[in-house]
Motif scaffolding. Structure first.
Motif, PDB file in Angstrom:
ATOM      1  N   ALA A  61       0.831  -1.208   0.000  1.00  9.79           N
ATOM      2  CA  ALA A  61       0.000   0.000   0.000  1.00  9.79           C
ATOM      3  C   ALA A  61       0.869   1.263   0.000  1.00  9.79           C
ATOM      4  O   ALA A  61       0.608   2.209  -0.760  1.00  9.79           O
ATOM      5  CB  ALA A  61      -0.922  -0.005   1.211  1.00  9.79           C
ATOM      6  N   VAL A  62       1.911   1.260   0.839  1.00 10.96           N
ATOM      7  CA  VAL A  62       2.807   2.421   0.901  1.00 10.96           C
ATOM      8  C   VAL A  62       3.523   2.628  -0.433  1.00 10.96           C
ATOM      9  O   VAL A  62       3.659   3.757  -0.915  1.00 10.96           O
ATOM     10  CB  VAL A  62       3.833   2.240   2.045  1.00 10.96           C
ATOM     11  N   THR A  63       3.965   1.535  -1.050  1.00  8.04           N
ATOM     12  CA  THR A  63       4.682   1.639  -2.320  1.00  8.04           C
ATOM     13  C   THR A  63       3.762   2.100  -3.446  1.00  8.04           C
ATOM     14  O   THR A  63       4.149   2.921  -4.289  1.00  8.04           O
ATOM     15  CB  THR A  63       5.329   0.288  -2.679  1.00  8.04           C
ATOM     16  N   VAL A  64       2.535   1.586  -3.485  1.00  7.36           N
ATOM     17  CA  VAL A  64       1.578   2.015  -4.502  1.00  7.36           C
ATOM     18  C   VAL A  64       1.244   3.493  -4.332  1.00  7.36           C
ATOM     19  O   VAL A  64       1.186   4.250  -5.312  1.00  7.36           O
ATOM     20  CB  VAL A  64       0.296   1.156  -4.440  1.00  7.36           C
ATOM     21  N   LEU A  65       1.025   3.928  -3.099  1.00  7.52           N
ATOM     22  CA  LEU A  65       0.746   5.344  -2.842  1.00  7.52           C
ATOM     23  C   LEU A  65       1.918   6.219  -3.277  1.00  7.52           C
ATOM     24  O   LEU A  65       1.716   7.314  -3.821  1.00  7.52           O
ATOM     25  CB  LEU A  65       0.449   5.556  -1.359  1.00  7.52           C
ATOM     26  N   PHE A  66       3.125   5.736  -3.044  1.00  9.28           N
ATOM     27  CA  PHE A  66       4.312   6.464  -3.481  1.00  9.28           C
ATOM     28  C   PHE A  66       4.333   6.579  -5.008  1.00  9.28           C
ATOM     29  O   PHE A  66       4.579   7.654  -5.564  1.00  9.28           O
ATOM     30  CB  PHE A  66       5.569   5.765  -2.980  1.00  9.28           C
ATOM     31  N   GLY A  67       4.071   5.459  -5.695  1.00  6.85           N
ATOM     32  CA  GLY A  67       4.061   5.479  -7.151  1.00  6.85           C
ATOM     33  C   GLY A  67       3.008   6.414  -7.711  1.00  6.85           C
ATOM     34  O   GLY A  67       3.260   7.177  -8.653  1.00  6.85           O
ATOM     35  N   ILE A  68       1.806   6.382  -7.126  1.00 10.64           N
ATOM     36  CA  ILE A  68       0.729   7.264  -7.572  1.00 10.64           C
ATOM     37  C   ILE A  68       1.099   8.729  -7.332  1.00 10.64           C
ATOM     38  O   ILE A  68       0.882   9.595  -8.205  1.00 10.64           O
ATOM     39  CB  ILE A  68      -0.586   6.920  -6.853  1.00 10.64           C
ATOM     40  N   SER A  69       1.673   9.006  -6.156  1.00  7.18           N
ATOM     41  CA  SER A  69       2.056  10.381  -5.818  1.00  7.18           C
ATOM     42  C   SER A  69       3.076  10.919  -6.816  1.00  7.18           C
ATOM     43  O   SER A  69       3.004  12.084  -7.236  1.00  7.18           O
ATOM     44  CB  SER A  69       2.647  10.435  -4.401  1.00  7.18           C
ATOM     45  N   VAL A  70       4.023  10.082  -7.217  1.00  6.30           N
ATOM     46  CA  VAL A  70       5.046  10.511  -8.172  1.00  6.30           C
ATOM     47  C   VAL A  70       4.433  10.732  -9.554  1.00  6.30           C
ATOM     48  O   VAL A  70       4.734  11.723 -10.234  1.00  6.30           O
ATOM     49  CB  VAL A  70       6.183   9.471  -8.254  1.00  6.30           C
ATOM     50  N   LEU A  71       3.556   9.824  -9.970  1.00  8.42           N
ATOM     51  CA  LEU A  71       2.964   9.936 -11.308  1.00  8.42           C
ATOM     52  C   LEU A  71       1.960  11.078 -11.412  1.00  8.42           C
ATOM     53  O   LEU A  71       1.657  11.545 -12.512  1.00  8.42           O
ATOM     54  CB  LEU A  71       2.295   8.609 -11.693  1.00  8.42           C
ATOM     55  N   ILE A  72       1.407  11.514 -10.277  1.00  9.83           N
ATOM     56  CA  ILE A  72       0.489  12.657 -10.304  1.00  9.83           C
ATOM     57  C   ILE A  72       1.220  13.911 -10.763  1.00  9.83           C
ATOM     58  O   ILE A  72       0.642  14.779 -11.424  1.00  9.83           O
ATOM     59  CB  ILE A  72      -0.129  12.880  -8.905  1.00  9.83           C
ATOM     60  N   TRP A  73       2.505  13.977 -10.429  1.00  9.23           N
ATOM     61  CA  TRP A  73       3.329  15.120 -10.834  1.00  9.23           C
ATOM     62  C   TRP A  73       4.451  14.647 -11.758  1.00  9.23           C
ATOM     63  O   TRP A  73       5.616  14.564 -11.354  1.00  9.23           O
ATOM     64  CB  TRP A  73       3.948  15.808  -9.617  1.00  9.23           C
ATOM     65  N   PRO A  74       4.121  14.324 -13.021  1.00 10.40           N
ATOM     66  CA  PRO A  74       5.170  13.833 -13.939  1.00 10.40           C
ATOM     67  C   PRO A  74       6.247  14.877 -14.222  1.00 10.40           C
ATOM     68  O   PRO A  74       7.346  14.533 -14.638  1.00 10.40           O
ATOM     69  CB  PRO A  74       4.382  13.489 -15.216  1.00 10.40           C
ATOM     70  N   ALA A  75       5.917  16.146 -13.979  1.00  9.03           N
ATOM     71  CA  ALA A  75       6.901  17.209 -14.190  1.00  9.03           C
ATOM     72  C   ALA A  75       7.451  17.698 -12.859  1.00  9.03           C
ATOM     73  O   ALA A  75       7.891  18.841 -12.726  1.00  9.03           O
ATOM     74  CB  ALA A  75       6.269  18.367 -14.957  1.00  9.03           C
ATOM     75  N   ALA A  76       7.391  16.824 -11.863  1.00 13.23           N
ATOM     76  CA  ALA A  76       7.845  17.203 -10.523  1.00 13.23           C
ATOM     77  C   ALA A  76       9.327  17.560 -10.524  1.00 13.23           C
ATOM     78  O   ALA A  76      10.115  17.021 -11.303  1.00 13.23           O
ATOM     79  CB  ALA A  76       7.595  16.052  -9.552  1.00 13.23           C
ATOM     80  N   THR A  77       9.687  18.471  -9.661  1.00  7.72           N
ATOM     81  CA  THR A  77      11.089  18.844  -9.534  1.00  7.72           C
ATOM     82  C   THR A  77      11.846  17.716  -8.858  1.00  7.72           C
ATOM     83  O   THR A  77      11.264  16.865  -8.178  1.00  7.72           O
ATOM     84  CB  THR A  77      11.241  20.120  -8.697  1.00  7.72           C
ATOM     85  N   LEU A  78      13.147  17.732  -9.036  1.00 15.80           N
ATOM     86  CA  LEU A  78      13.977  16.698  -8.419  1.00 15.80           C
ATOM     87  C   LEU A  78      13.880  16.771  -6.896  1.00 15.80           C
ATOM     88  O   LEU A  78      13.901  15.747  -6.209  1.00 15.80           O
ATOM     89  CB  LEU A  78      15.427  16.874  -8.868  1.00 15.80           C
ATOM     90  N   ARG A  79      13.731  17.975  -6.381  1.00 17.06           N
ATOM     91  CA  ARG A  79      13.618  18.150  -4.933  1.00 17.06           C
ATOM     92  C   ARG A  79      12.354  17.472  -4.401  1.00 17.06           C
ATOM     93  O   ARG A  79      12.382  16.790  -3.376  1.00 17.06           O
ATOM     94  CB  ARG A  79      13.591  19.642  -4.595  1.00 17.06           C
TER      95      ARG A  79
END
Length: 206
Positions: A37-55
């Motif tokens: 669950a934690v890993t899936v939430l992490f993946g979703i959070s990252v994909l929500i911001w595909p243009a996320a900054t490196l920070r």
């Protein structure tokens, strides 16, 4: 009664004890579901911001690593009727500490570049994969297949991150999100299967 890698002789096993569930090692479905669950939430959070900054990626990855590391340490310290083996506890605890250290490095200024974040994530996937493969070797039945499958997939992802540390920030964000989503789903699926096994075993004994 002795326990090696969580595998022990137990008279209840012949009667279909839920603690064993036919895995050969003390694999906790709650632990797997929580990790997945934690890993899936992490993946979703990252994909929500595909243009996320490196920070932002570093902060999200750090939170994920610290959370999964804490879950593994709790898993190692927890004592219950499953009586998991000492090696399993030590392996989970040591990996948990390493993941927390990696998470702190991601959040801090130490991981200020793409290469640093990629290497930390690669090592996290690699070590998690080796741990899953080791436990899989001492399992049997469907648990062995699931653990070896998840472990090998995690090792492949880790090698990919380590072999390609100079990829662009955008590529790192997308690769991180996709791999976390896939591997997290695998952990959830395995945990759900283990959760259902005791009920099936119990119904056969009635």
């Amino acid at each position: 009664m002795t326990a090696i890698f969580g595998h022990r002789h137990d008279p209840r096993r012949a009667a279909g004890s839920p603690a064993r569930a036919g895995t050969g090692v003390a694999v906790s479905h709650r632990h797997l579901l929580a990790l997945g669950a934690v890993t899936v939430l992490f993946g979703i959070s990252v994909l929500i911001w595909p243009a996320a900054t490196l920070r932002l990626l570093g902060v999200l990855a750090g939170i994920w690593l610290i959370a999964t590391g804490a879950l593994r340490i709790v898993h190692a310290l927890r004592r219950n009727h499953e009586a998991r083996g000492l090696t399993d506890q030590l392996l989970s605890g040591a990996l948990g500490i390493v993941l927390i250290v990696g998470g702190i490095a991601c959040v801090s200024s130490t991981a200020s570049g793409v290469t640093a974040v990629a290497v930390i994530l690669g090592l996290a996937w690699l070590l998690s994969g080796f741990a899953a493969v080791l436990l899989g070797l001492f399992s049997h039945g469907s648990a062995r297949l699931w653990l070896l499958g998840i472990g090998v997939a995690s090792i492949v992802v880790g090698v990919l991150f380590l072999a390609w540390p100079d990829l662009s920030a955008r590529s790192l964000v997308l690769l991180t999100g996709i791999t976390a989503l896939i591997l997290g789903t695998g952990e959830l699926s395995f945990g759900w299967q283990l959760r259902r096994q005791p009920a099936v075993t119990g119904s056969r004994e009635r």
